[in-house]
Design an enzyme around this catalytic site. Structure first.
Site, PDB file in Angstrom:
ATOM      1  N   ALA A  56     -14.286  25.576   2.428  1.00  0.00           N
ATOM      2  CA  ALA A  56     -14.575  25.595   3.866  1.00  0.00           C
ATOM      3  C   ALA A  56     -15.128  24.281   4.396  1.00  0.00           C
ATOM      4  O   ALA A  56     -15.147  24.056   5.598  1.00  0.00           O
ATOM      5  CB  ALA A  56     -15.562  26.723   4.184  1.00  0.00           C
ATOM      6  N   ARG A  76     -17.690  12.807   4.130  1.00  0.00           N
ATOM      7  CA  ARG A  76     -17.758  11.552   3.379  1.00  0.00           C
ATOM      8  C   ARG A  76     -16.375  11.009   3.022  1.00  0.00           C
ATOM      9  O   ARG A  76     -16.248   9.843   2.646  1.00  0.00           O
ATOM     10  CB  ARG A  76     -18.589  11.745   2.104  1.00  0.00           C
ATOM     11  CG  ARG A  76     -20.091  11.709   2.358  1.00  0.00           C
ATOM     12  CD  ARG A  76     -20.867  11.838   1.077  1.00  0.00           C
ATOM     13  NE  ARG A  76     -20.936  13.231   0.628  1.00  0.00           N
ATOM     14  CZ  ARG A  76     -21.472  13.623  -0.530  1.00  0.00           C
ATOM     15  NH1 ARG A  76     -21.962  12.714  -1.367  1.00  0.00           N
ATOM     16  NH2 ARG A  76     -21.518  14.897  -0.861  1.00  0.00           N
ATOM     17  N   GLN A 111     -15.245  31.232   6.956  1.00  0.00           N
ATOM     18  CA  GLN A 111     -16.673  30.988   7.148  1.00  0.00           C
ATOM     19  C   GLN A 111     -16.811  30.235   8.466  1.00  0.00           C
ATOM     20  O   GLN A 111     -16.565  29.041   8.543  1.00  0.00           O
ATOM     21  CB  GLN A 111     -17.236  30.168   5.979  1.00  0.00           C
ATOM     22  CG  GLN A 111     -18.749  29.967   6.041  1.00  0.00           C
ATOM     23  CD  GLN A 111     -19.261  29.041   4.948  1.00  0.00           C
ATOM     24  OE1 GLN A 111     -18.510  28.268   4.369  1.00  0.00           O
ATOM     25  NE2 GLN A 111     -20.560  29.112   4.683  1.00  0.00           N
ATOM     26  N   GLY A 141     -27.950  18.768 -10.229  1.00  0.00           N
ATOM     27  CA  GLY A 141     -28.942  19.764 -10.589  1.00  0.00           C
ATOM     28  C   GLY A 141     -29.035  19.876 -12.099  1.00  0.00           C
ATOM     29  O   GLY A 141     -28.012  19.905 -12.792  1.00  0.00           O
ATOM     30  N   TYR A 184      27.587  -0.242   0.161  1.00  0.00           N
ATOM     31  CA  TYR A 184      27.016   0.982   0.713  1.00  0.00           C
ATOM     32  C   TYR A 184      28.033   2.102   0.567  1.00  0.00           C
ATOM     33  O   TYR A 184      29.174   1.992   1.064  1.00  0.00           O
ATOM     34  CB  TYR A 184      26.640   0.815   2.187  1.00  0.00           C
ATOM     35  CG  TYR A 184      26.245   2.127   2.830  1.00  0.00           C
ATOM     36  CD1 TYR A 184      25.035   2.729   2.525  1.00  0.00           C
ATOM     37  CD2 TYR A 184      27.102   2.779   3.708  1.00  0.00           C
ATOM     38  CE1 TYR A 184      24.664   3.944   3.085  1.00  0.00           C
ATOM     39  CE2 TYR A 184      26.751   3.991   4.285  1.00  0.00           C
ATOM     40  CZ  TYR A 184      25.530   4.572   3.961  1.00  0.00           C
ATOM     41  OH  TYR A 184      25.179   5.778   4.508  1.00  0.00           O
ATOM     42  N   ALA A 230      41.201  -7.073  -1.120  1.00  0.00           N
ATOM     43  CA  ALA A 230      39.919  -7.599  -0.667  1.00  0.00           C
ATOM     44  C   ALA A 230      39.966  -7.943   0.815  1.00  0.00           C
ATOM     45  O   ALA A 230      40.975  -8.431   1.333  1.00  0.00           O
ATOM     46  CB  ALA A 230      39.552  -8.828  -1.488  1.00  0.00           C
ATOM     47  N   ARG A 247      44.270  -6.658   6.970  1.00  0.00           N
ATOM     48  CA  ARG A 247      43.429  -7.744   7.451  1.00  0.00           C
ATOM     49  C   ARG A 247      44.267  -8.627   8.361  1.00  0.00           C
ATOM     50  O   ARG A 247      45.495  -8.666   8.261  1.00  0.00           O
ATOM     51  CB  ARG A 247      42.845  -8.546   6.281  1.00  0.00           C
ATOM     52  CG  ARG A 247      43.872  -9.089   5.321  1.00  0.00           C
ATOM     53  CD  ARG A 247      43.232  -9.531   4.019  1.00  0.00           C
ATOM     54  NE  ARG A 247      44.211 -10.083   3.094  1.00  0.00           N
ATOM     55  CZ  ARG A 247      44.077 -10.096   1.771  1.00  0.00           C
ATOM     56  NH1 ARG A 247      43.004  -9.546   1.222  1.00  0.00           N
ATOM     57  NH2 ARG A 247      44.996 -10.640   0.998  1.00  0.00           N
TER      58      ARG A 247
END
Length: 457
Positions: free
Chosen positions: A11, A16, A73, A140, A366, A423, A440
């Site tokens: 919760a 920080r 909560q 603790g 590509y 080509a 071409r």
């Protein structure tokens, strides 16, 4: 067998962390901290899991989904108050409840199992998961009596000089007799500087009632780390990364430089794979035997076939066959399927395409929205022109086609098998099988024209 329950405390806002993202959702090795806790608790056979949420409740619930129940909560009034929110769901159940924080991603399922077993074996009303901290400052302390029994938990700020010398610390994870827990919570007071209800006070309440309280000392302090800021987050990341890499190495994977190799929790790597420095493996990725990955490869949610070599390349949501060669500096985008013995060279991008066995795209090309057969050779600078600004179209290149350098294949178009593309051609019509296609502009030489240009300058 005693029924087992879990309460996950998630919760807190985590101020920080200094982040818009709620603390328990910060990822460690690509997975939110609270999900790590859920995953490790799944090792233990739980009757029910309840997560207490508050700040960012909707996001936390969205992340965990239907893996547990949730309670909210509304006010963050301490860990004891958080557990009390679960009372209506669990208070009348008989069994053992584990309480764990959602910001402790490193505790393993084996440790949770050992904690449960210790608690149930000793018949304690409460069992604290403890560890020996090299530097216990801020933690603790767990104080034991002459018989080595747990006497109390004392917070660092309240500890005497003698108590400060104790290195056994409270990790914040507990097992409780479920009904004893909720009975004791009724007596927890908020008479403290923060005005909050603290879960560790339950230990003192149970001790005052002459109930048995024990501790299970985990041998690994590192795994009990609670993440409260970005420094601790980085420590957790480093520890988890080390744990994952060591597991793979013990299973027969060679990792040349473990400190500079990042492997996600869900990645599967077979034996005799070699991982070079700088490699990053994410998500549901599988690397089959004898593959060589890296250096500096990034692979996400993909499968790499046996014996394939991936160098300095990025692969996402794709499948790579056996004995393939990818890179250096290639990019394989989502929904691509590459067959066996395929070669994708440097500065090649493949997107949503299928490339058959023994085909090659060696460099500077590509390939998008394409179906490429077997034994195809794509020359340098070739492009499948798949997008007209509004729609994507497919290019089909059948078996044993040779595509010359700097060719544009304008989709939708089909190149028949055993054909050649000269080509520099721009192909916008289908090419029959076994054909040579030349498309071409006719070359025109204007002799002496360069001199005229120079005179103008």
């Amino acid at each position: 067998m005693t029924k087992r329950f879990a309460v996950i405390l998630a919760a807190g806002q985590g101020t920080r962390m200094k982040s818009k993202l709620y603390k328990v959702l910060h990822p460690v090795v690509g997975k939110p901290m609270v999900q790590h806790v859920m995953d490790q608790l799944s090792v233990v056979q739980l009757e029910e899991t309840v997560t207490v949420v508050g700040f960012g409740a909707e996001k936390v619930i969205e992340t965990i989904g239907d893996q547990c129940n949730f309670v909210i909560q509304e006010e963050q009034l301490g860990t004891g108050h958080a557990v009390l929110q679960v009372e209506e769901l669990l208070k009348n159940r008989e069994g053992t409840t584990i309480v764990v924080c959602g910001d402790t991603p490193l505790i393993t399922g084996e440790t949770y199992q050992a904690l449960f077993e210790h608690h149930e074996k000793t018949g304690s009303k409460a069992t604290i998961l403890t560890a020996i901290a090299p530097n216990p400052t801020g933690y603790g302390r767990v104080i034991r009596n002459a018989e080595n029994e747990v006497e109390r938990i004392v917070e660092h700020k309240d500890a005497s000089t003698e108590e400060l010398s104790v290195k056994e610390i409270n990790t914040g994870t507990y097992c409780f007799d479920n009904q004893a827990l909720f009975q004791a919570l009724q007596h927890v007071s908020n008479d403290n500087a923060q005005g909050e209800y603290y879960l560790p006070d339950v230990i003192e309440i149970l001790k005052d009632a002459s109930e048995s309280v024990s501790a299970y000392l985990t041998p690994d302090f590192e795994e009990t780390l609670g993440v409260n800021d970005r420094v601790a987050l980085a420590q957790a990341e480093k520890t988890m990364k080390k744990r994952i890499n060591e597991s793979h190495m013990r299973n027969g994977v060679t990792i040349i430089d473990p400190d500079n190799t990042y492997i996600g929790l869900d990645v599967i790597i077979e034996s005799d794979v070699v991982i070079h420095p700088g490699t990053v493996l994410h998500g549901k990725t599988t690397i089959h035997a004898d593959a060589e990955i890296g250096p500096y490869a990034e692979i996400t949610n993909s499968t790499i076939g046996e014996g394939s070599v991936i160098k300095q390349s990025v692969i996402t949501d794709s499948q790579i066959g056996e004995q393939a060669e990818i890179g250096p500096y290639a990019r394989i985008r989502p929904e691509s399927i590459l067959g066996n013995n395929v070669k994708i060279g440097h500065f090649v991008e493949v997107k949503k395409s299928t490339i058959g066995n023994d085909s090659k795209v060696p460099h500077l090309s590509y390939i998008g929205d394409a179906k490429i057969g077997t034994g195809v050779n794509i020359g340098c600078g070739a492009i499948t022109v798949n997008y007209d600004g509004m729609n994507k179209f497919e290019t089909k290149i059948e078996d044993n086609v040779f595509v010359g350098c700097n060719s544009n294949l304008i989709a939708p178009v089909t190149i028949g098998k055993d054909s050649y593309i000269a080509a520099g051609s721009t192909i916008n019509q289908d090419v029959p099988e076994e054909s040579l296609s030349i498309a071409r502009a006719r070359q025109l030489n204007k002799e002496g024209y360069a001199s005229k240009i120079k005179k103008r300058k």
